[in-house]
Write an enzyme that holds these catalytic residues in place. Sequence first.
Site, short mmCIF file in Angstrom:
data_model
loop_
_atom_site.label_atom_id
_atom_site.label_comp_id
_atom_site.label_asym_id
_atom_site.label_seq_id
_atom_site.Cartn_x
_atom_site.Cartn_y
_atom_site.Cartn_z
N HIS A 307 2.62 4.55 4.66
CA HIS A 307 4.03 5.30 4.58
C HIS A 307 3.45 6.48 4.00
CE1 HIS A 307 7.59 6.39 2.62
NE2 HIS A 307 8.20 5.56 3.42
N ASP A 364 10.27 -1.24 7.15
CA ASP A 364 10.62 -1.79 8.52
C ASP A 364 9.76 -2.97 9.03
OD1 ASP A 364 12.61 -0.11 9.08
OD2 ASP A 364 11.13 1.66 9.44
#
Length: 428
Positions: A307, A364
Amino acid sequence: MSETAKIILDGKEYNLPVVEGSENEKAIDISQLRAQSGYITLDYGYKNTGSTSSAITFLDGEKGILRYRGYSIEDLAENSSFMEVAYLLIYGELPSKDVFEKFDQNIRKHTLIHEDIKKILDGFPSKSHPMGVLSSLVTTQTAFYPESLDPSRSPEGVDLSIIRILAKMPTFVAWAHKHKLGHPVVYPNVNMDYCSNMLQMMFKMPGNDYDVDPVVSNALDKLLILHADHEQNCSTSTVRITGSSRASLYASVSAGINALWGPLHGGANQAVIEMLENIKADGGDTKKWMAKAKDKDDPFRLMGFGHRVYKNFDPRARIIKKAADDVLEKLGIQDPVLDVAKGLEAEALSDDYFVERKLYPNVDFYSGIIYRALGIPVDMFTVMFALGRLPGWIAQWKEMRENSEPIGRPRQVYVGENLRPYVPLSKR
Ligand code: CMC
Protein backbone atom coordinates in the site's frame (compact mmCIF):
# COMPACT_ATOMS: atom_id res chain seq x y z
CA MET A 1 8.01 32.76 15.47
CA SER A 2 6.28 29.79 13.83
CA GLU A 3 8.43 27.04 12.32
CA THR A 4 9.84 27.56 8.82
CA ALA A 5 11.88 25.47 6.42
CA LYS A 6 14.95 26.95 4.75
CA ILE A 7 15.89 26.07 1.22
CA ILE A 8 19.03 27.35 -0.50
CA LEU A 9 18.93 27.61 -4.29
CA ASP A 10 21.69 29.24 -6.37
CA GLY A 11 23.15 30.51 -3.08
CA LYS A 12 19.95 32.33 -2.15
CA GLU A 13 17.98 31.37 0.95
CA TYR A 14 14.20 31.02 0.96
CA ASN A 15 12.05 30.58 4.06
CA LEU A 16 9.06 28.39 3.54
CA PRO A 17 6.17 28.21 6.03
CA VAL A 18 5.58 24.93 7.87
CA VAL A 19 1.94 23.91 8.18
CA GLU A 20 0.80 21.63 11.00
CA GLY A 21 -2.34 19.48 10.97
CA SER A 22 -4.57 18.64 13.94
CA GLU A 23 -2.74 15.31 14.41
CA ASN A 24 0.67 17.10 14.31
CA GLU A 25 1.35 16.15 10.73
CA LYS A 26 3.80 18.62 9.27
CA ALA A 27 4.11 19.96 5.75
CA ILE A 28 6.29 22.52 4.01
CA ASP A 29 4.14 24.97 2.09
CA ILE A 30 5.92 25.40 -1.25
CA SER A 31 3.10 27.26 -3.02
CA GLN A 32 5.16 30.48 -3.36
CA LEU A 33 8.48 28.78 -4.16
CA ARG A 34 8.27 29.10 -7.94
CA ALA A 35 7.13 32.71 -7.79
CA GLN A 36 10.10 33.52 -5.54
CA SER A 37 12.84 31.31 -6.98
CA GLY A 38 11.74 29.91 -10.35
CA TYR A 39 11.98 26.34 -9.01
CA ILE A 40 9.17 23.81 -8.79
CA THR A 41 9.25 20.57 -6.77
CA LEU A 42 9.18 17.20 -8.52
CA ASP A 43 7.43 14.18 -7.02
CA TYR A 44 6.40 11.33 -9.34
CA GLY A 45 3.15 9.77 -8.21
CA TYR A 46 2.79 12.52 -5.55
CA LYS A 47 4.44 10.17 -3.05
CA ASN A 48 5.36 13.05 -0.77
CA THR A 49 3.02 15.80 -1.89
CA GLY A 50 -0.04 17.05 -0.05
CA SER A 51 -2.59 18.40 -2.51
CA THR A 52 -4.95 19.91 0.06
CA SER A 53 -5.77 20.20 3.74
CA SER A 54 -8.83 18.18 4.65
CA ALA A 55 -10.98 17.64 7.74
CA ILE A 56 -12.58 14.40 6.54
CA THR A 57 -10.28 11.42 7.05
CA PHE A 58 -7.18 10.94 9.17
CA LEU A 59 -4.78 8.18 8.22
CA ASP A 60 -1.48 7.24 9.86
CA GLY A 61 0.15 4.65 7.66
CA GLU A 62 2.95 3.87 10.12
CA LYS A 63 0.60 3.19 13.02
CA GLY A 64 -2.21 1.66 10.95
CA ILE A 65 -4.77 4.28 12.00
CA LEU A 66 -7.82 5.21 9.96
CA ARG A 67 -10.50 7.61 11.23
CA TYR A 68 -13.48 9.25 9.58
CA ARG A 69 -14.17 12.69 11.08
CA GLY A 70 -12.32 11.61 14.23
CA TYR A 71 -14.12 8.25 14.71
CA SER A 72 -11.99 5.10 14.41
CA ILE A 73 -12.73 2.71 11.56
CA GLU A 74 -12.93 -0.15 14.08
CA ASP A 75 -15.61 1.68 16.10
CA LEU A 76 -17.64 2.60 13.03
CA ALA A 77 -17.40 -0.84 11.40
CA GLU A 78 -18.56 -2.48 14.63
CA ASN A 79 -21.33 -0.10 15.67
CA SER A 80 -22.50 2.09 12.81
CA SER A 81 -24.24 1.66 9.47
CA PHE A 82 -23.14 2.64 5.98
CA MET A 83 -25.89 5.26 5.70
CA GLU A 84 -24.88 6.83 9.00
CA VAL A 85 -21.21 6.84 7.96
CA ALA A 86 -22.22 8.44 4.65
CA TYR A 87 -23.94 11.24 6.56
CA LEU A 88 -20.95 11.62 8.88
CA LEU A 89 -18.46 11.89 6.03
CA ILE A 90 -20.51 14.29 3.96
CA TYR A 91 -21.85 16.60 6.68
CA GLY A 92 -19.08 16.28 9.29
CA GLU A 93 -21.04 15.07 12.36
CA LEU A 94 -23.01 12.01 13.38
CA PRO A 95 -26.69 12.79 12.76
CA SER A 96 -29.28 13.02 15.54
CA LYS A 97 -32.00 10.34 15.35
CA ASP A 98 -34.46 12.74 13.70
CA VAL A 99 -31.96 14.06 11.21
CA PHE A 100 -30.88 10.55 10.31
CA GLU A 101 -34.46 9.39 9.73
CA LYS A 102 -35.11 12.33 7.44
CA PHE A 103 -31.86 11.67 5.53
CA ASP A 104 -32.63 7.96 5.20
CA GLN A 105 -36.22 8.64 4.01
CA ASN A 106 -34.94 11.15 1.52
CA ILE A 107 -32.51 8.61 0.09
CA ARG A 108 -35.24 5.98 -0.19
CA LYS A 109 -37.48 8.49 -1.99
CA HIS A 110 -34.89 9.05 -4.75
CA THR A 111 -33.88 5.45 -5.48
CA LEU A 112 -35.98 5.19 -8.62
CA ILE A 113 -34.21 6.12 -11.86
CA HIS A 114 -35.66 7.53 -15.07
CA GLU A 115 -37.15 4.88 -17.36
CA ASP A 116 -35.06 6.22 -20.25
CA ILE A 117 -31.98 4.88 -18.46
CA LYS A 118 -33.14 1.45 -19.63
CA LYS A 119 -32.71 2.54 -23.25
CA ILE A 120 -29.18 3.74 -22.51
CA LEU A 121 -28.42 0.49 -20.70
CA ASP A 122 -29.73 -1.50 -23.65
CA GLY A 123 -27.14 0.19 -25.85
CA PHE A 124 -24.27 -1.46 -23.97
CA PRO A 125 -23.02 -4.80 -25.30
CA SER A 126 -23.78 -7.51 -22.73
CA LYS A 127 -20.06 -8.21 -22.32
CA SER A 128 -19.38 -4.63 -21.11
CA HIS A 129 -17.50 -4.46 -17.83
CA PRO A 130 -19.96 -3.12 -15.21
CA MET A 131 -17.45 -0.44 -14.08
CA GLY A 132 -17.66 1.17 -17.53
CA VAL A 133 -21.45 0.89 -17.44
CA LEU A 134 -21.58 2.39 -13.95
CA SER A 135 -19.41 5.39 -14.75
CA SER A 136 -21.48 6.05 -17.89
CA LEU A 137 -24.78 5.79 -16.03
CA VAL A 138 -23.53 8.24 -13.42
CA THR A 139 -22.59 10.69 -16.20
CA THR A 140 -26.10 10.39 -17.70
CA GLN A 141 -27.40 12.15 -14.59
CA THR A 142 -25.99 15.39 -15.96
CA ALA A 143 -28.49 14.98 -18.81
CA PHE A 144 -31.45 14.10 -16.60
CA TYR A 145 -30.65 16.89 -14.11
CA PRO A 146 -28.96 19.59 -16.26
CA GLU A 147 -29.31 22.11 -13.42
CA SER A 148 -26.57 20.09 -11.66
CA LEU A 149 -24.09 21.51 -14.21
CA ASP A 150 -24.36 25.04 -12.78
CA PRO A 151 -21.09 25.60 -10.85
CA SER A 152 -22.68 28.38 -8.75
CA ARG A 153 -25.53 26.20 -7.51
CA SER A 154 -27.10 26.92 -4.14
CA PRO A 155 -26.21 24.61 -1.22
CA GLU A 156 -29.77 23.20 -1.41
CA GLY A 157 -29.29 22.38 -5.08
CA VAL A 158 -25.96 20.70 -4.35
CA ASP A 159 -27.60 18.76 -1.53
CA LEU A 160 -30.25 17.45 -3.88
CA SER A 161 -27.54 16.20 -6.27
CA ILE A 162 -25.85 14.51 -3.31
CA ILE A 163 -29.05 12.74 -2.22
CA ARG A 164 -29.83 11.71 -5.77
CA ILE A 165 -26.44 10.14 -6.46
CA LEU A 166 -26.40 8.32 -3.12
CA ALA A 167 -29.94 7.06 -3.71
CA LYS A 168 -29.57 6.03 -7.33
CA MET A 169 -26.14 4.41 -7.23
CA PRO A 170 -27.43 1.03 -5.88
CA THR A 171 -30.01 1.00 -8.68
CA PHE A 172 -27.29 1.66 -11.28
CA VAL A 173 -25.12 -1.04 -9.71
CA ALA A 174 -27.91 -3.63 -9.71
CA TRP A 175 -29.08 -2.76 -13.21
CA ALA A 176 -25.52 -2.98 -14.58
CA HIS A 177 -25.43 -6.51 -13.15
CA LYS A 178 -28.84 -7.47 -14.58
CA HIS A 179 -27.85 -6.10 -17.97
CA LYS A 180 -24.75 -8.25 -18.04
CA LEU A 181 -26.88 -11.31 -17.34
CA GLY A 182 -29.47 -10.26 -19.92
CA HIS A 183 -32.15 -10.37 -17.23
CA PRO A 184 -34.98 -7.88 -16.73
CA VAL A 185 -34.23 -5.16 -14.22
CA VAL A 186 -35.80 -5.13 -10.75
CA TYR A 187 -37.14 -1.87 -9.35
CA PRO A 188 -36.07 -0.39 -6.00
CA ASN A 189 -38.09 -1.17 -2.89
CA VAL A 190 -38.36 1.90 -0.66
CA ASN A 191 -39.29 -0.22 2.36
CA MET A 192 -35.85 -1.82 2.43
CA ASP A 193 -32.60 -0.55 3.86
CA TYR A 194 -29.79 0.53 1.50
CA CYS A 195 -27.95 -2.79 1.14
CA SER A 196 -31.02 -5.06 1.27
CA ASN A 197 -32.68 -3.00 -1.45
CA MET A 198 -29.63 -3.32 -3.68
CA LEU A 199 -29.35 -7.06 -3.07
CA GLN A 200 -32.99 -7.63 -4.03
CA MET A 201 -32.47 -5.57 -7.20
CA MET A 202 -29.38 -7.66 -8.01
CA PHE A 203 -30.68 -11.13 -7.22
CA LYS A 204 -34.48 -11.19 -7.47
CA MET A 205 -35.64 -13.18 -10.51
CA PRO A 206 -38.96 -12.84 -12.31
CA GLY A 207 -41.62 -15.05 -10.72
CA ASN A 208 -39.45 -15.89 -7.71
CA ASP A 209 -39.44 -14.51 -4.21
CA TYR A 210 -36.11 -13.32 -2.90
CA ASP A 211 -35.58 -12.97 0.81
CA VAL A 212 -32.52 -10.96 1.71
CA ASP A 213 -30.36 -12.86 4.20
CA PRO A 214 -29.49 -10.39 7.00
CA VAL A 215 -26.04 -12.02 7.30
CA VAL A 216 -25.40 -11.04 3.69
CA SER A 217 -26.76 -7.47 3.91
CA ASN A 218 -24.97 -6.80 7.23
CA ALA A 219 -21.66 -8.07 5.85
CA LEU A 220 -22.06 -5.92 2.75
CA ASP A 221 -22.92 -2.90 4.89
CA LYS A 222 -19.71 -3.41 6.88
CA LEU A 223 -17.60 -3.73 3.73
CA LEU A 224 -19.06 -0.48 2.39
CA ILE A 225 -18.18 1.31 5.66
CA LEU A 226 -14.57 0.11 5.36
CA HIS A 227 -14.33 1.49 1.84
CA ALA A 228 -16.18 4.75 2.48
CA ASP A 229 -13.19 7.10 2.42
CA HIS A 230 -9.42 6.95 2.29
CA GLU A 231 -8.24 10.54 1.98
CA GLN A 232 -6.28 11.60 -1.14
CA ASN A 233 -5.98 8.28 -3.01
CA CYS A 234 -5.95 7.99 -6.81
CA SER A 235 -9.73 8.06 -7.39
CA THR A 236 -10.46 10.68 -4.72
CA SER A 237 -7.74 12.96 -6.07
CA THR A 238 -9.33 12.43 -9.49
CA VAL A 239 -12.73 13.46 -8.12
CA ARG A 240 -11.26 16.57 -6.48
CA ILE A 241 -9.19 17.57 -9.50
CA THR A 242 -12.13 17.03 -11.85
CA GLY A 243 -14.41 19.03 -9.55
CA SER A 244 -11.79 21.77 -9.24
CA SER A 245 -12.60 22.79 -12.83
CA ARG A 246 -16.16 23.33 -11.49
CA ALA A 247 -17.33 20.13 -13.20
CA SER A 248 -20.54 18.78 -11.67
CA LEU A 249 -20.75 16.23 -8.88
CA TYR A 250 -21.93 13.57 -11.33
CA ALA A 251 -19.09 14.24 -13.79
CA SER A 252 -16.56 14.20 -10.95
CA VAL A 253 -17.85 10.96 -9.41
CA SER A 254 -17.89 9.34 -12.84
CA ALA A 255 -14.21 10.29 -13.26
CA GLY A 256 -13.52 8.77 -9.82
CA ILE A 257 -15.16 5.49 -10.84
CA ASN A 258 -12.88 5.25 -13.86
CA ALA A 259 -9.79 5.99 -11.76
CA LEU A 260 -10.82 3.33 -9.24
CA TRP A 261 -11.15 0.68 -11.95
CA GLY A 262 -7.44 -0.03 -12.45
CA PRO A 263 -5.90 -3.16 -10.88
CA LEU A 264 -3.45 -1.15 -8.77
CA HIS A 265 -6.39 0.62 -7.09
CA GLY A 266 -9.98 -0.65 -6.64
CA GLY A 267 -9.60 -3.20 -9.42
CA ALA A 268 -7.23 -5.12 -7.15
CA ASN A 269 -10.13 -6.97 -5.49
CA GLN A 270 -11.04 -8.60 -8.80
CA ALA A 271 -7.36 -9.21 -9.56
CA VAL A 272 -6.83 -10.87 -6.16
CA ILE A 273 -9.54 -13.48 -6.57
CA GLU A 274 -8.41 -14.21 -10.14
CA MET A 275 -4.84 -14.59 -8.84
CA LEU A 276 -5.93 -16.92 -6.02
CA GLU A 277 -7.95 -19.00 -8.50
CA ASN A 278 -4.93 -19.24 -10.81
CA ILE A 279 -2.69 -20.35 -7.95
CA LYS A 280 -5.20 -22.97 -6.88
CA ALA A 281 -5.65 -24.23 -10.47
CA ASP A 282 -1.85 -24.36 -10.79
CA GLY A 283 -1.65 -26.81 -7.88
CA GLY A 284 -1.59 -24.31 -5.00
CA ASP A 285 2.20 -23.96 -4.91
CA THR A 286 2.32 -20.60 -3.09
CA LYS A 287 6.15 -20.64 -2.96
CA LYS A 288 6.33 -20.63 -6.75
CA TRP A 289 4.06 -17.57 -6.94
CA MET A 290 5.91 -15.80 -4.16
CA ALA A 291 9.11 -16.26 -6.17
CA LYS A 292 7.41 -14.80 -9.25
CA ALA A 293 6.27 -11.77 -7.23
CA LYS A 294 9.86 -11.17 -6.10
CA ASP A 295 11.41 -11.66 -9.54
CA LYS A 296 12.09 -8.21 -11.04
CA ASP A 297 12.02 -9.70 -14.57
CA ASP A 298 8.52 -11.05 -14.00
CA PRO A 299 5.68 -8.50 -14.18
CA PHE A 300 3.61 -10.53 -11.68
CA ARG A 301 2.84 -8.79 -8.38
CA LEU A 302 1.14 -10.28 -5.38
CA MET A 303 -2.22 -8.57 -5.76
CA GLY A 304 -3.80 -7.37 -2.52
CA PHE A 305 -0.35 -6.76 -1.03
CA GLY A 306 1.37 -3.46 -0.41
CA HIS A 307 0.00 0.00 0.00
CA ARG A 308 1.22 3.49 -0.76
CA VAL A 309 0.58 4.74 2.77
CA TYR A 310 0.18 1.73 5.09
CA LYS A 311 3.65 0.55 6.03
CA ASN A 312 2.78 -1.57 9.05
CA PHE A 313 -0.69 -2.94 8.54
CA ASP A 314 -3.91 -1.91 6.85
CA PRO A 315 -6.52 -1.65 9.63
CA ARG A 316 -9.28 -2.39 7.12
CA ALA A 317 -7.58 -5.66 6.15
CA ARG A 318 -7.61 -6.81 9.78
CA ILE A 319 -11.34 -6.19 10.09
CA ILE A 320 -12.03 -7.81 6.73
CA LYS A 321 -9.99 -10.92 7.46
CA LYS A 322 -12.05 -11.55 10.59
CA ALA A 323 -15.28 -10.69 8.76
CA ALA A 324 -14.36 -13.21 6.01
CA ASP A 325 -14.05 -15.97 8.60
CA ASP A 326 -17.36 -14.94 10.25
CA VAL A 327 -19.31 -14.68 6.99
CA LEU A 328 -18.08 -18.00 5.62
CA GLU A 329 -18.92 -19.70 8.91
CA LYS A 330 -22.38 -18.12 9.19
CA LEU A 331 -23.23 -18.97 5.58
CA GLY A 332 -21.72 -22.46 5.93
CA ILE A 333 -19.40 -21.92 2.97
CA GLN A 334 -15.95 -23.43 2.55
CA ASP A 335 -13.90 -21.53 0.04
CA PRO A 336 -10.64 -23.28 -0.87
CA VAL A 337 -9.09 -20.02 -2.07
CA LEU A 338 -9.31 -18.75 1.52
CA ASP A 339 -6.67 -21.35 2.40
CA VAL A 340 -4.52 -20.24 -0.52
CA ALA A 341 -4.91 -16.62 0.68
CA LYS A 342 -3.97 -17.47 4.27
CA GLY A 343 -1.00 -19.52 3.07
CA LEU A 344 0.26 -16.66 0.92
CA GLU A 345 -0.17 -14.18 3.74
CA ALA A 346 1.72 -16.36 6.22
CA GLU A 347 4.61 -16.79 3.78
CA ALA A 348 4.76 -13.12 2.85
CA LEU A 349 4.78 -11.99 6.48
CA SER A 350 7.93 -13.99 7.13
CA ASP A 351 9.65 -13.31 3.81
CA ASP A 352 12.55 -10.83 3.74
CA TYR A 353 11.48 -9.27 0.44
CA PHE A 354 8.02 -8.42 1.77
CA VAL A 355 9.17 -7.51 5.29
CA GLU A 356 11.92 -5.16 4.05
CA ARG A 357 9.52 -3.38 1.72
CA LYS A 358 6.78 -3.29 4.37
CA LEU A 359 4.31 -5.10 2.13
CA TYR A 360 1.25 -6.33 4.03
CA PRO A 361 -2.21 -7.51 2.94
CA ASN A 362 -4.38 -4.54 2.04
CA VAL A 363 -8.16 -4.08 2.14
CA ASP A 364 -8.57 -5.93 -1.15
CA PHE A 365 -6.82 -9.13 -0.14
CA TYR A 366 -9.77 -10.68 1.67
CA SER A 367 -12.69 -8.55 0.44
CA GLY A 368 -13.13 -10.61 -2.75
CA ILE A 369 -13.53 -13.77 -0.68
CA ILE A 370 -16.40 -12.16 1.22
CA TYR A 371 -18.00 -10.75 -1.92
CA ARG A 372 -17.90 -14.18 -3.48
CA ALA A 373 -19.47 -15.75 -0.39
CA LEU A 374 -22.23 -13.14 -0.64
CA GLY A 375 -22.95 -14.32 -4.20
CA ILE A 376 -21.48 -11.26 -5.90
CA PRO A 377 -19.78 -12.09 -9.22
CA VAL A 378 -16.11 -11.24 -9.69
CA ASP A 379 -16.58 -8.44 -12.20
CA MET A 380 -18.90 -6.68 -9.71
CA PHE A 381 -16.27 -6.55 -6.92
CA THR A 382 -14.83 -3.20 -7.97
CA VAL A 383 -18.35 -1.90 -8.49
CA MET A 384 -19.01 -2.66 -4.80
CA PHE A 385 -15.85 -0.75 -3.90
CA ALA A 386 -17.15 2.21 -5.95
CA LEU A 387 -20.47 2.11 -4.12
CA GLY A 388 -18.63 2.08 -0.80
CA ARG A 389 -16.30 4.94 -1.80
CA LEU A 390 -19.19 7.12 -3.01
CA PRO A 391 -19.76 9.02 0.30
CA GLY A 392 -16.02 9.77 0.48
CA TRP A 393 -15.93 11.11 -3.07
CA ILE A 394 -18.99 13.27 -2.34
CA ALA A 395 -17.53 14.58 0.93
CA GLN A 396 -14.19 15.41 -0.72
CA TRP A 397 -15.86 17.08 -3.71
CA LYS A 398 -18.06 19.13 -1.34
CA GLU A 399 -15.13 20.14 0.85
CA MET A 400 -13.06 21.18 -2.17
CA ARG A 401 -15.99 23.27 -3.44
CA GLU A 402 -16.79 24.87 -0.08
CA ASN A 403 -13.14 25.81 0.40
CA SER A 404 -13.15 27.39 -3.08
CA GLU A 405 -10.00 25.51 -3.96
CA PRO A 406 -8.17 26.60 -7.13
CA ILE A 407 -8.21 24.44 -10.25
CA GLY A 408 -5.81 21.50 -9.91
CA ARG A 409 -2.97 21.94 -12.33
CA PRO A 410 0.38 20.29 -11.58
CA ARG A 411 3.54 21.49 -13.28
CA GLN A 412 6.20 19.38 -14.98
CA VAL A 413 9.87 19.29 -15.86
CA TYR A 414 10.07 19.24 -19.64
CA VAL A 415 12.64 16.77 -20.98
CA GLY A 416 11.73 16.77 -24.69
CA GLU A 417 13.35 18.29 -27.78
CA ASN A 418 14.52 21.93 -27.81
CA LEU A 419 13.20 24.28 -30.47
CA ARG A 420 13.78 22.93 -33.99
CA PRO A 421 12.54 24.04 -37.43
CA TYR A 422 9.61 22.28 -39.06
CA VAL A 423 10.65 20.18 -42.07
CA PRO A 424 7.96 19.94 -44.78
CA LEU A 425 6.63 16.43 -45.53
CA SER A 426 8.06 16.55 -49.09
CA LYS A 427 11.58 16.94 -47.68
CA ARG A 428 11.44 14.07 -45.17
N1 CMC B 1 4.09 -7.64 -4.99
C1 CMC B 1 5.43 -7.64 -5.15
N2 CMC B 1 6.23 -6.58 -4.98
C2 CMC B 1 5.62 -5.43 -4.62
C3 CMC B 1 4.24 -5.34 -4.43
C4 CMC B 1 3.47 -6.50 -4.62
N3 CMC B 1 2.14 -6.47 -4.47
N4 CMC B 1 3.91 -4.08 -4.10
C5 CMC B 1 5.05 -3.39 -4.05
N5 CMC B 1 6.10 -4.21 -4.38
C6 CMC B 1 7.52 -3.83 -4.40
C7 CMC B 1 7.86 -3.01 -5.64
O1 CMC B 1 8.28 -3.84 -6.69
C8 CMC B 1 8.96 -2.14 -5.10
O2 CMC B 1 10.12 -2.92 -5.01
P1 CMC B 1 11.59 -2.22 -5.25
O3 CMC B 1 11.72 -1.20 -4.16
O4 CMC B 1 12.55 -3.35 -5.17
O5 CMC B 1 11.52 -1.59 -6.62
C9 CMC B 1 8.53 -1.82 -3.66
O6 CMC B 1 7.74 -2.96 -3.28
C10 CMC B 1 7.72 -0.55 -3.53
O7 CMC B 1 6.60 -0.63 -4.40
P2 CMC B 1 6.01 0.59 -5.20
O8 CMC B 1 5.29 0.09 -6.40
O9 CMC B 1 7.08 1.61 -5.42
O10 CMC B 1 4.99 1.17 -4.12
P3 CMC B 1 3.80 2.13 -4.44
O11 CMC B 1 3.51 2.83 -3.17
O12 CMC B 1 4.08 2.95 -5.65
O13 CMC B 1 2.59 1.14 -4.83
C11 CMC B 1 0.74 -0.33 -4.66
C12 CMC B 1 1.59 0.73 -3.95
C13 CMC B 1 -0.51 -0.60 -3.83
C14 CMC B 1 0.30 0.20 -6.05
C15 CMC B 1 1.61 -1.61 -4.84
O14 CMC B 1 1.98 -2.12 -3.57
C16 CMC B 1 0.88 -2.70 -5.64
O15 CMC B 1 0.96 -2.69 -6.86
N6 CMC B 1 0.14 -3.64 -4.96
C17 CMC B 1 -0.65 -4.63 -5.65
C18 CMC B 1 -1.96 -4.00 -6.12
C19 CMC B 1 -2.93 -3.79 -4.95
O16 CMC B 1 -3.14 -4.67 -4.14
N7 CMC B 1 -3.58 -2.60 -4.98
C20 CMC B 1 -4.61 -2.28 -3.97
C21 CMC B 1 -4.19 -1.17 -3.04
S1 CMC B 1 -5.29 -1.07 -1.62
C22 CMC B 1 -6.81 -0.59 -2.26
C23 CMC B 1 -6.82 0.79 -2.73
O17 CMC B 1 -6.73 1.70 -1.90
O18 CMC B 1 -6.98 0.98 -3.93
